[in-house]
Design an enzyme around this catalytic site. Structure first.
Site, PDB file in Angstrom:
ATOM      1  N   LEU A   1       0.866  -1.169   0.000  1.00  0.00           N
ATOM      2  CA  LEU A   1       0.000   0.000   0.000  1.00  0.00           C
ATOM      3  C   LEU A   1       0.902   1.219   0.000  1.00  0.00           C
ATOM      4  O   LEU A   1       1.957   1.219   0.636  1.00  0.00           O
ATOM      5  CB  LEU A   1      -0.901   0.038   1.244  1.00  0.00           C
ATOM      6  CG  LEU A   1      -2.048  -0.974   1.346  1.00  0.00           C
ATOM      7  CD1 LEU A   1      -2.780  -0.788   2.673  1.00  0.00           C
ATOM      8  CD2 LEU A   1      -3.017  -0.836   0.183  1.00  0.00           C
ATOM      9  N   ASP A   2       0.479   2.268  -0.708  1.00  0.00           N
ATOM     10  CA  ASP A   2       1.247   3.507  -0.684  1.00  0.00           C
ATOM     11  C   ASP A   2       1.401   4.004   0.754  1.00  0.00           C
ATOM     12  O   ASP A   2       0.553   3.732   1.609  1.00  0.00           O
ATOM     13  CB  ASP A   2       0.546   4.598  -1.494  1.00  0.00           C
ATOM     14  CG  ASP A   2       0.524   4.298  -2.978  1.00  0.00           C
ATOM     15  OD1 ASP A   2       1.313   3.448  -3.421  1.00  0.00           O
ATOM     16  OD2 ASP A   2      -0.291   4.923  -3.679  1.00  0.00           O
ATOM     17  N   ARG A   3       2.438   4.765   0.979  1.00  0.00           N
ATOM     18  CA  ARG A   3       2.710   5.302   2.312  1.00  0.00           C
ATOM     19  C   ARG A   3       1.504   6.049   2.882  1.00  0.00           C
ATOM     20  O   ARG A   3       1.154   5.898   4.051  1.00  0.00           O
ATOM     21  CB  ARG A   3       3.923   6.237   2.256  1.00  0.00           C
ATOM     22  CG  ARG A   3       4.332   6.824   3.596  1.00  0.00           C
ATOM     23  CD  ARG A   3       5.577   7.678   3.450  1.00  0.00           C
ATOM     24  NE  ARG A   3       6.070   8.137   4.741  1.00  0.00           N
ATOM     25  CZ  ARG A   3       7.209   8.817   4.912  1.00  0.00           C
ATOM     26  NH1 ARG A   3       7.958   9.108   3.853  1.00  0.00           N
ATOM     27  NH2 ARG A   3       7.593   9.199   6.110  1.00  0.00           N
TER      28      ARG A   3
ATOM     29  N   THR B   1      -1.649   5.759   1.994  1.00  0.00           N
ATOM     30  CA  THR B   1      -2.893   4.994   1.942  1.00  0.00           C
ATOM     31  C   THR B   1      -3.018   4.154   3.205  1.00  0.00           C
ATOM     32  O   THR B   1      -2.068   3.508   3.624  1.00  0.00           O
ATOM     33  CB  THR B   1      -2.921   4.069   0.712  1.00  0.00           C
ATOM     34  OG1 THR B   1      -2.739   4.845  -0.473  1.00  0.00           O
ATOM     35  CG2 THR B   1      -4.233   3.315   0.623  1.00  0.00           C
TER      36      THR B   1
ATOM     37  N   ARG C   1      -4.943   6.457  -7.843  1.00  0.00           N
ATOM     38  CA  ARG C   1      -4.624   7.877  -7.818  1.00  0.00           C
ATOM     39  C   ARG C   1      -4.546   8.437  -9.237  1.00  0.00           C
ATOM     40  O   ARG C   1      -5.074   9.521  -9.533  1.00  0.00           O
ATOM     41  CB  ARG C   1      -3.304   8.077  -7.070  1.00  0.00           C
ATOM     42  CG  ARG C   1      -3.382   7.606  -5.615  1.00  0.00           C
ATOM     43  CD  ARG C   1      -2.025   7.370  -4.994  1.00  0.00           C
ATOM     44  NE  ARG C   1      -1.274   8.611  -4.859  1.00  0.00           N
ATOM     45  CZ  ARG C   1      -0.078   8.680  -4.262  1.00  0.00           C
ATOM     46  NH1 ARG C   1       0.483   7.586  -3.772  1.00  0.00           N
ATOM     47  NH2 ARG C   1       0.542   9.837  -4.154  1.00  0.00           N
TER      48      ARG C   1
END
Length: 249
Positions: free
Chosen positions: A68-70, A72, A174
């Site tokens: 997961l993105d930082r 998110t 995104r």
């Protein structure tokens, strides 16, 4: 003699991760906004990582099954042995793991929409210019118009959307939301910087409002159908209340 000081357990000085699901060979956490999954050359400022925190919390090695993105939050899966990790990685690669996200975005989105828009890879190690198919389903859950002036408009409009990616490209959600001109609030590289500044100035909010709400898959060992849901983090709950008047516990 003075009173003896208690011995501090190092884990008590660290962030305790919220565990959503655990079996002998698998664990899922609710990753907070701002926490990296593991060390990264592009985020040298970070000192805490989900892999190390969970390893110390459980007292054993853990293997992140996906990323997961930082910025998110939400469901993040870890295998507890290499065999299960390989099996989970294969399920992700074969599209057998189903993920659902929620996001707060700029503007009024359509009731439902399919976003079929190929994306260029950000990973330079595979060579520049590589384009991959990317597909996302969108469903609008709520819309709101708030008395927040923006530009020439006296009010601002936002939507709460459910996003279901059927491919797993880097920053797919995104990029797809930016592509249809409904960027995710708080997304700096792909979002609307003016909106992000507006939220920081009026609400003190700098978090990206993207949450991995649910993950569904078949357990590689038990063949059990596993469904894991993650409650919203505090900043997402706060913005739901501020924008939509939806108070959550």
């Amino acid at each position: 003699m003075g009173e003896e000081l208690p011995v501090l357990n190092p884990i008590n000085e660290r962030k305790i991760l919220s565990i959503l699901y655990q079996s002998p060979d698998l664990v899922a956490i609710n990753k907070p906004h701002g926490l990296l999954v593991h060390r990264s050359m592009i985020a040298s400022d970070a000192s805490e990582f989900a892999v190390q925190l969970l390893r110390d919390q459980l007292g054993q090695r853990v293997y992140p099954a996906h990323r997961l993105d930082r910025k998110t939050s939400g469901v993040l899966l870890f295998a507890l042995n290499e065999t299960l990790n390989s099996a989970l990685q294969q399920q992700f690669a074969d599209g057998q793991v189903h993920k659902t996200y929620q996001a707060i975005v700029r503007g009024y989105t359509d009731d439902e929409q399919e976003i079929d828009y190929p994306l260029r890879r950000d990973d330079r190690s595979v060579g520049p210019g590589v384009v991959q198919e990317a597909f996302t389903r969108l469903k609008t859950l709520r819309r709101t118009e708030v008395a927040l002036p923006f530009g020439k408009h006296a009010t601002s409009r936002y939507s709460l959307v459910e996003l279901t990616p059927t491919t797993g490209r880097m920053h797919q959600l995104r990029k797809h939301m930016a592509h249809i001109f409904h960027p995710i609030i708080g997304d700096r590289p792909h979002g609307c910087n003016k909106q992000n500044k507006l939220f920081k100035a009026h609400f003190g909010m700098e978090t990206m409002l993207l949450h991995a709400q649910q993950i569904r898959f078949r357990h590689p060992v038990s063949a059990e159908n596993v469904v894991i849901d993650a409650p919203f983090q505090s900043e997402f709950r706060r913005m739901l209340d501020v924008l939509f008047g939806e108070k959550l516990p």
